[in-house]
Design a protein around this motif. Structure first.
Motif, PDB file in Angstrom:
ATOM      1  N   ARG A  92      72.157  29.202  40.767  1.00 47.90           N
ATOM      2  CA  ARG A  92      73.131  29.716  41.724  1.00 47.90           C
ATOM      3  C   ARG A  92      74.228  28.685  41.985  1.00 47.90           C
ATOM      4  O   ARG A  92      75.401  29.024  42.123  1.00 47.90           O
ATOM      5  N   GLY A  93      73.869  27.408  42.035  1.00 51.06           N
ATOM      6  CA  GLY A  93      74.859  26.360  42.280  1.00 51.06           C
ATOM      7  C   GLY A  93      75.708  26.044  41.070  1.00 51.06           C
ATOM      8  O   GLY A  93      76.745  25.386  41.186  1.00 51.06           O
ATOM      9  N   GLY A  94      75.265  26.458  39.872  1.00 54.04           N
ATOM     10  CA  GLY A  94      76.032  26.227  38.657  1.00 54.04           C
ATOM     11  C   GLY A  94      76.144  24.767  38.294  1.00 54.04           C
ATOM     12  O   GLY A  94      77.154  24.324  37.740  1.00 54.04           O
ATOM     13  N   THR A  95      75.104  23.972  38.592  1.00 52.07           N
ATOM     14  CA  THR A  95      75.161  22.543  38.310  1.00 52.07           C
ATOM     15  C   THR A  95      73.833  22.074  37.750  1.00 52.07           C
ATOM     16  O   THR A  95      72.931  22.878  37.513  1.00 52.07           O
ATOM     17  N   GLY A  96      73.681  20.779  37.552  1.00 52.30           N
ATOM     18  CA  GLY A  96      72.475  20.236  36.946  1.00 52.30           C
ATOM     19  C   GLY A  96      71.338  20.057  37.937  1.00 52.30           C
ATOM     20  O   GLY A  96      71.535  20.035  39.163  1.00 52.30           O
TER      21      GLY A  96
ATOM     22  N   GLU B 266      76.243  14.095  36.379  1.00 46.33           N
ATOM     23  CA  GLU B 266      77.619  14.570  36.272  1.00 46.33           C
ATOM     24  C   GLU B 266      77.845  15.785  37.161  1.00 46.33           C
ATOM     25  O   GLU B 266      77.003  16.671  37.237  1.00 46.33           O
ATOM     26  N   GLY B 267      79.010  15.832  37.846  1.00 44.46           N
ATOM     27  CA  GLY B 267      79.330  16.986  38.649  1.00 44.46           C
ATOM     28  C   GLY B 267      79.980  16.600  39.961  1.00 44.46           C
ATOM     29  O   GLY B 267      80.358  15.449  40.172  1.00 44.46           O
ATOM     30  N   PRO B 268      80.112  17.556  40.883  1.00 40.62           N
ATOM     31  CA  PRO B 268      80.768  17.292  42.160  1.00 40.62           C
ATOM     32  C   PRO B 268      79.942  16.373  43.044  1.00 40.62           C
ATOM     33  O   PRO B 268      78.789  16.053  42.738  1.00 40.62           O
ATOM     34  N   SER B 269      80.522  15.968  44.167  1.00 37.50           N
ATOM     35  CA  SER B 269      79.780  15.150  45.116  1.00 37.50           C
ATOM     36  C   SER B 269      78.650  15.970  45.722  1.00 37.50           C
ATOM     37  O   SER B 269      78.676  17.204  45.721  1.00 37.50           O
ATOM     38  N   THR B 270      77.648  15.254  46.262  1.00 37.58           N
ATOM     39  CA  THR B 270      76.528  15.950  46.895  1.00 37.58           C
ATOM     40  C   THR B 270      77.009  16.789  48.072  1.00 37.58           C
ATOM     41  O   THR B 270      76.535  17.904  48.289  1.00 37.58           O
ATOM     42  N   ALA B 271      77.964  16.250  48.836  1.00 42.36           N
ATOM     43  CA  ALA B 271      78.474  16.988  49.991  1.00 42.36           C
ATOM     44  C   ALA B 271      79.128  18.292  49.566  1.00 42.36           C
ATOM     45  O   ALA B 271      78.928  19.340  50.189  1.00 42.36           O
ATOM     46  N   THR B 272      79.920  18.239  48.483  1.00 41.61           N
ATOM     47  CA  THR B 272      80.585  19.450  48.006  1.00 41.61           C
ATOM     48  C   THR B 272      79.571  20.489  47.550  1.00 41.61           C
ATOM     49  O   THR B 272      79.670  21.683  47.875  1.00 41.61           O
ATOM     50  N   LEU B 273      78.574  20.051  46.776  1.00 48.72           N
ATOM     51  CA  LEU B 273      77.562  20.979  46.290  1.00 48.72           C
ATOM     52  C   LEU B 273      76.765  21.559  47.447  1.00 48.72           C
ATOM     53  O   LEU B 273      76.462  22.758  47.472  1.00 48.72           O
TER      54      LEU B 273
END
Length: 745
Positions: free
Chosen positions: A625-629, A655-662
């Protein structure tokens, strides 16, 4: 001696070569068309463009191996972890490799030597070499112990000497939208265990171990009093995460099917993380897709590109030996990629392969530490999908490669043509290798390490991570020395290992003229300032610039800290998660905890093992759902009251956005559309909630910039007051140290 022994145990080996040798590779038989038989439609040359590789996984509980060990409890606990890792790995492969897609359903071949006892032997007979007598004991096809369903296979017939055949088994429907069919087994086999024999604790060299070995179980056995009193001992322990092989090829020799076998007992080890299973899965899957000594000789040369298949031919020479006898993979993309990595102009003769008998399916460890395709596996955090490995898949002639998915290989970067040679690794020409005894830093600087060797290094020595407690990035390791910390070490998510001899202890007059202690590996906080440059901080000190290649002094401490060159902050792009000086280090900055209540089927209760399996299923749904690793999520669990909790933070290399953004993205998505999870006979729906005030605070800060400014201003004032107080205390201490004070900057 104990910890030196454990360093050798932590390194593990892959079983692919011996596994692949046991499998007979099948490909479609070139023969006259057979009535009532369908086949996968192979596109005409140049008719299609490459598309992302479609991998279909087929989990089977059936195993045709009579040597498997049935332990259903271990198997059930391991299945959910294996399948979760497979979903992540196959999704990743789809973004890396593209192929000319299979048209229509994928149908696999049958082995005629299995279903047929005799064939017509007269060349003048119309049905020459076709099956004349069936094998009454034929029980179907298998791939490395995995039973293949008839639905995936071509049919077969019995042929008279003259005339039409008698259809015994029609074609199955095949598998739609598939370019590679991966069979999955979670079981126990003799390969899953490894025996280590030591003649004596003081003199024996640890033997090479299999992929997935961890030291936790072995440590307890080695630390027993039995070994100390016995001149020799042999220990058997679960030593393999998984192994795999390719089973079938298409008419152009591209792998069509294979099997990965997960060792169930090892999957239940608490020391094995999800990331470890993912990297082990990726390693084995890349073997089955073509990085294999058995398949190198089948690689194709396609000078006009993958789509123009009429111009492809089998490569004349894929491997060769150089004048020193080193086995090389000599294809063009590999040679250029390695030259670029080492900083050598032009191309090399080839990339060295590990010497493993007549065949080799791994890179030479002396040159490729950290590569996904070395024979040694030290853990997910030390393993990367490197550009040279991707170049090998491009040279196979079967795949189009997305190089943007490659991860940086730090080992040996820019070190020149002679890097990694046995003749040069011990002469001090490269700081990737070591020759001293004692503690230093692993080359990635995530861990403290000990200078040691293993059979793969062939006498070369490197700093290998300590088995326990040496991880600088684990905050918990610092709890052991909170009471007394004269070296000023800080264990934290953004801490790294530095060679240093810092101490806050006051020296007496008779020690002033004596040379300081030799530097050793110590953990200190770091933050990036620009690409390749950074600052460091010891306990109680301010941030101090650390010029790469230089030695610096830290206020409040005697001695020096040595700044590694070309190792840290290489991927810095202007913002860094490590830059968080105003955060309280004990709270582990950018740490979130996400909690989701689960409403399940009325009356549906779960035991502990079922909750562990469900936690992995919920986490995988959350990742999708989050579209990340998966790398952001840590320690998932579900309570007896069906509350799912997972910690969120971004480790090095994620790799990916910041934890806060996710975190903010997930909270919004889950509020709008809850997750619905099917597990076993139950259906569970998530209810979003927060469980920690810290999470609420960080979410509030994301939505309130003015509050951030206020907190930063308050934090700056508080930091200034602390600094003034520290300087006052330092000045007082300086007067009381017999005129031998700590260094200042």
């Amino acid at each position: 001696m104990w910890w030196l022994l454990l360093l050798g145990v932590a390194t593990s080996r892959c079983l692919h070569d011996e596994t692949q040798k046991s499998v007979r590779l099948l490909k479609p038989q070139v023969s006259q068309p057979v009535p009532h038989f369908r086949s996968s439609i192979v596109p005409s040359p140049g008719s299609l463009d490459p598309q992302p590789l479609r991998i279909h996984t087929y989990y089977t509980r059936d195993s045709v191996s009579s040597k498997t060990w049935a332990r259903d409890g271990d198997k059930n606990r391991g299945v959910s972890r294996a399948l979760a890792a497979l979903r992540e790995t196959t999704g990743r492969i789809q973004g890396i490799l593209a192929v000319i897609p299979v048209q229509g359903p994928l149908l696999l071949s049958r082995d005629s030597t299995q279903y047929c006892r005799a064939v017509w032997g007269d060349p003048d007979t119309p049905n020459y070499h076709r099956c004349s007598l069936l094998n009454p004991g034929y029980q179907g096809e298998s791939c490395l112990g995995a039973k293949m369903p008839d639905a995936h296979l071509h049919g077969y017939s019995l042929w008279p000497e003259h005339g039409l055949p008698q259809l015994i088994q029609p074609d199955g429907p095949g598998v739609q939208n598939t370019d590679f069919l991966l069979y999955v087994l979670v079981t126990h086999t003799p390969k899953c265990h490894k025996e280590l024999c030591l003649k004596s604790l003081e003199s024996s060299e640890p033997s090479s171990l299999s992929l997935g070995t961890t030291s936790a179980e072995l440590y307890r056995a080695l630390a027993s009093s039995t070994l100390r009193k016995t001149p020799s001992i042999c220990i058997s322990w679960p030593a393999v995460i998984a192994y795999a092989a390719c089973c079938q090829l298409d008419p152009e020799d591209r792998p069509l099917a294979g099997t990965i076998v997960y060792c169930a007992q090892h999957l239940t080890s608490p020391s094995l993380s999800h990331s470890d299973i993912v990297m082990a899965t990726l390693h084995e899957l890349l073997h089955a897709l073509g990085f294999s000594g058995q398949l190198f000789k089948r690689w194709r040369d396609c000078p006009s590109g993958l789509s123009a298949r009429e111009h492809c031919s089998t490569r004349k020479q894929v491997t060769r030996r150089d004048k020193w006898g080193q086995l090389l993979l000599t294809t063009p993309s590999v040679s250029h990629s390695l030259a670029k990595h080492l900083g050598v102009p032009g191309a090399l003769m080839g990339a060295p392969l590990e010497e493993e008998g007549s065949l080799s399916s791994h890179w030479e460890s002396r040159l490729f530490q950290g590569s996904i395709m070395t024979a040694a596996f030290d853990g997910a955090q030390y393993t990367h999908l490197d550009p040279v490995t991707l170049a090998a898949f491009e040279d196979s002639g079967w795949y189009q490669v997305n190089y943007s998915a490659a991860e940086e290989l730090l080992w040996g970067q820019g070190s020149g043509l002679e890097f990694g040679l046995v003749s040069t690794c011990r002469n001090g020409s490269s700081d990737f290798f070591c020759s001293s005894s004692g503690l230093g830093c692993h080359y990635l600087h995530l861990d403290k390490g000990s200078c040691s060797s293993d059979p793969l290094l062939e006498g070369c020595r490197m700093y290998k991570p300590l088995a326990n407690g040496g991880e600088c990035w684990k905050e918990g390791n610092g709890l052991l020395n909170r009471a007394e910390n004269p070296h000023g070490e800080i264990y934290h998510l953004h801490s790294r290992c530095f060679l240093a001899n810092l101490t806050s202890q006051v020296l007496s007059k008779d020690k002033v003229s004596q040379p300081s202690r030799a530097p050793t590996g110590r953990c200190y906080l770091h933050q990036c300032t620009h690409k390749g440059t950074y600052e460091v901080q010891a306990e109680g000190s301010p941030w101090i610039p650390c010029p790469p290649g230089k030695a610096i002094q830290i206020p409040g401490y005697y001695g020096l800290l040595y700044c590694p060159q070309g190792r840290l902050c290489l991927s810095y792009k202007g913002t860094s998660a490590a830059t968080s000086p105003l955060m309280n280090f004990s709270t582990q900055d950018l740490l979130f905890q996400l909690s989701l209540g689960l409403t399940g089927t009325p009356g549906h209760s779960l035991g502990k093992e079922q909750r562990e399996e469900l936690a992995e299923v919920v986490l995988q749904a959350l990742v999708t759902r989050g579209g990340t690793g998966r790398c952001y999520f840590h320690s998932p669990s579900i309570t007896a009251g069906l509350v799912f909790t997972v910690s969120m933070w971004k480790p090095p290399g994620c790799e990916g956005p910041s934890t806060a953004t996710l975190y903010r993205t997930l909270t919004l998505i889950l509020q709008e559309k809850p997750l619905q999870i099917h597990h076993g006979e139950g259906i569970f729906t998530t209810e979003y909630s927060l469980t920690t005030e810290y999470s609420k605070l960080l979410t509030l800060l994301d939505h309130n910039p003015s509050m951030i400014d206020q907190l930063l201003s308050a934090g700056s004032c508080l930091l200034l007051l602390i600094l003034v107080g520290a300087l006052g205390t330092l000045a007082y201490q300086k007067r009381a140290t017999l005129q031998v004070g700590p260094s200042t900057t």
